[in-house]
Write a protein that holds these residues in place. Sequence first.
Motif: not given
Lengths: 113, 115
Positions: B70-87
């Motif tokens: 209905s909102q034409t969305s596809f949001h990405l989530r992560k509950p707790s990020v790490h330094i290695s997620d920098t990208a």
Amino acid sequence: SQTIHQWPATLVQPVGSPLSLECTVEGTSNPNLYWYRQAAGRGLQLLFYSVGIGQISSEVPQNLSASRPQDRQFILSSKKLLLSDSGFYLCAWRSRTGPNEQFFGPGTRLTVL
Amino acid sequence: AQSVTQLDSQVPVFEEAPVELRCNYSSSVSVYLFWYVQYPNQGLQLLLKYLSGSTLVKGINGFEAEFNKSQTSFHLRKPSVHISDTAEYFCAVSLRQSGNTPLVFGKGTRLSVIA
């Protein structure tokens, strides 16, 4: 399993020189193949795609050309490089069937001086 | 024709904090949706995909995304990020009856994880 290779990994070329970047895919047949470019600070720009040997679709008119001489080989070329051709070039493939998931190669960093 | 909008070009977040990267798409027909990640000087790697079924999709590295038709969305989530997620993270869409047409990508969101 399928793998995709690109070479060279990095390339420094003078303005006006020719270019040839190669991409090959292993472990699949009749893939769709794609060339993308990432300029600094920009997103992905689709340059060419191919659905079969000798079949090339150009998305952006420019200084580059593409060829597909074999089923799993995709080549990006230029006769005379421009400064604006600098960037990160990515090759990708997808299966003819399935949900259009694309798999990317490791990329080639091209610097034109 | 379909299009993809990634609303944030850059997202800084502290390590171990949650993060959401937003993606909206435009299409008049049913689509498949994808999130890719690109680490510096590397190619794109598929994080997750939505094809059908459950609207909550789990991917690699602890990421998940929720399809909202209905909102034409596809949001990405992560509950707790790490330094290695920098990208850099890219959202992409394709038509279900896509034939040979390429994926349509958003312009990307640069996630910077701060220690």
